[in-house]
Write a protein that holds these residues in place. Structure first.
Motif, PDB file in Angstrom:
ATOM      1  N   HIS A   1       0.863  -1.184   0.000  1.00 16.27           N
ATOM      2  CA  HIS A   1       0.000   0.000   0.000  1.00 16.27           C
ATOM      3  C   HIS A   1       0.896   1.230   0.000  1.00 16.27           C
ATOM      4  N   PHE A   2       0.633   2.136  -0.944  1.00 15.63           N
ATOM      5  CA  PHE A   2       1.317   3.421  -0.977  1.00 15.63           C
ATOM      6  C   PHE A   2       0.326   4.474  -0.507  1.00 15.63           C
ATOM      7  N   HIS A   3       0.680   5.226   0.520  1.00 12.67           N
ATOM      8  CA  HIS A   3      -0.161   6.288   1.064  1.00 12.67           C
ATOM      9  C   HIS A   3       0.351   7.607   0.493  1.00 12.67           C
ATOM     10  N   LEU A   4      -0.461   8.213  -0.382  1.00 11.13           N
ATOM     11  CA  LEU A   4      -0.037   9.392  -1.119  1.00 11.13           C
ATOM     12  C   LEU A   4      -1.062  10.516  -1.002  1.00 11.13           C
TER      13      LEU A   4
ATOM     14  N   ALA B   1       2.965  22.148   3.664  1.00 13.42           N
ATOM     15  CA  ALA B   1       3.933  21.093   3.985  1.00 13.42           C
ATOM     16  C   ALA B   1       4.161  20.222   2.750  1.00 13.42           C
ATOM     17  N   ALA B   2       5.405  19.878   2.515  1.00 15.60           N
ATOM     18  CA  ALA B   2       5.718  19.000   1.385  1.00 15.60           C
ATOM     19  C   ALA B   2       5.213  17.593   1.685  1.00 15.60           C
ATOM     20  N   PRO B   3       4.612  16.957   0.704  1.00 13.76           N
ATOM     21  CA  PRO B   3       4.146  15.584   0.923  1.00 13.76           C
ATOM     22  C   PRO B   3       5.299  14.664   1.322  1.00 13.76           C
ATOM     23  N   ALA B   4       4.973  13.677   2.121  1.00 10.10           N
ATOM     24  CA  ALA B   4       5.963  12.700   2.575  1.00 10.10           C
ATOM     25  C   ALA B   4       5.321  11.313   2.483  1.00 10.10           C
ATOM     26  N   PRO B   5       5.496  10.631   1.352  1.00 10.39           N
ATOM     27  CA  PRO B   5       4.844   9.339   1.156  1.00 10.39           C
ATOM     28  C   PRO B   5       5.235   8.308   2.212  1.00 10.39           C
ATOM     29  N   TYR B   6       4.288   7.430   2.463  1.00  8.67           N
ATOM     30  CA  TYR B   6       4.473   6.298   3.376  1.00  8.67           C
ATOM     31  C   TYR B   6       4.003   5.059   2.643  1.00  8.67           C
ATOM     32  N   PHE B   7       4.718   3.950   2.831  1.00  9.85           N
ATOM     33  CA  PHE B   7       4.266   2.684   2.260  1.00  9.85           C
ATOM     34  C   PHE B   7       4.396   1.598   3.303  1.00  9.85           C
ATOM     35  N   GLU B   8       3.578   0.577   3.135  1.00  5.54           N
ATOM     36  CA  GLU B   8       3.673  -0.601   3.989  1.00  5.54           C
ATOM     37  C   GLU B   8       3.422  -1.817   3.114  1.00  5.54           C
TER      38      GLU B   8
END
Length: 143
Positions: free
Chosen positions: A5-8, A63-70
């Motif tokens: 999963h990519f959280h964008l 704020a600049a986006p900061a992607p998270y993945f799991e």
């Protein structure tokens, strides 16, 4: 079982970039885990800029986006594979979305085969032969 999963942030990528991220991540997953690609699932979870904060600042306010993945793997996968996926998914986000590497976070979740189902049946039962072959291969590699 391989699922990522990519959280964008919504609007942070074009449809073509999202397509490339999902397809390249799927191929990476299959390659690293040495599994058929038909087992791989890849998803993007979008968030409205007003529903995300980075470093105590709202993305909607600059704020600049900061992607998270799991991602998920069955317990027993070697650390080397898990680290290759952590690095590989990060590399894809940097390359495809042009995100600063230091802003990306990722997490590997290990799941016991008895706690995962495929079509409602335990993975431990359905993948018994795969798991046994994988274990034998790992023992040979360690020897």
């Amino acid at each position: 079982m391989p699922i990522v999963h990519f959280h964008l942030i919504e609007g942070g990528a074009t449809p073509e970039q999202e397509r490339r991220l999902l397809l390249d991540a799927s191929r990476l997953y299959a390659e690293v885990l040495e599994c058929p690609i038909d087992r791989v699932r890849a998803f993007i979870q979008p968030y409205a800029p007003g529903r995300a904060a980075v470093a105590g600042e709202m993305v909607s306010e600059g704020a600049a986006p900061a992607p998270y993945f799991e991602f998920l793997v069955l317990e027993g996968r070697p650390l080397e594979q898990r680290q290759r996926l952590l690095t590989g998914f990060t590399d894809l986000l940097v390359e495809i979305l042009d995100v600063e590497r230091s802003r990306i976070r990722g997490h590997c979740k290990r799941v016991q085969p008895e706690e995962w189902s495929i079509g409602g049946r335990p993975a431990a039962e359905l993948r018994r032969q795969d798991i046994a072959a994988f274990s034998r291969r790992m023992q040979l590699d360690e020897a």
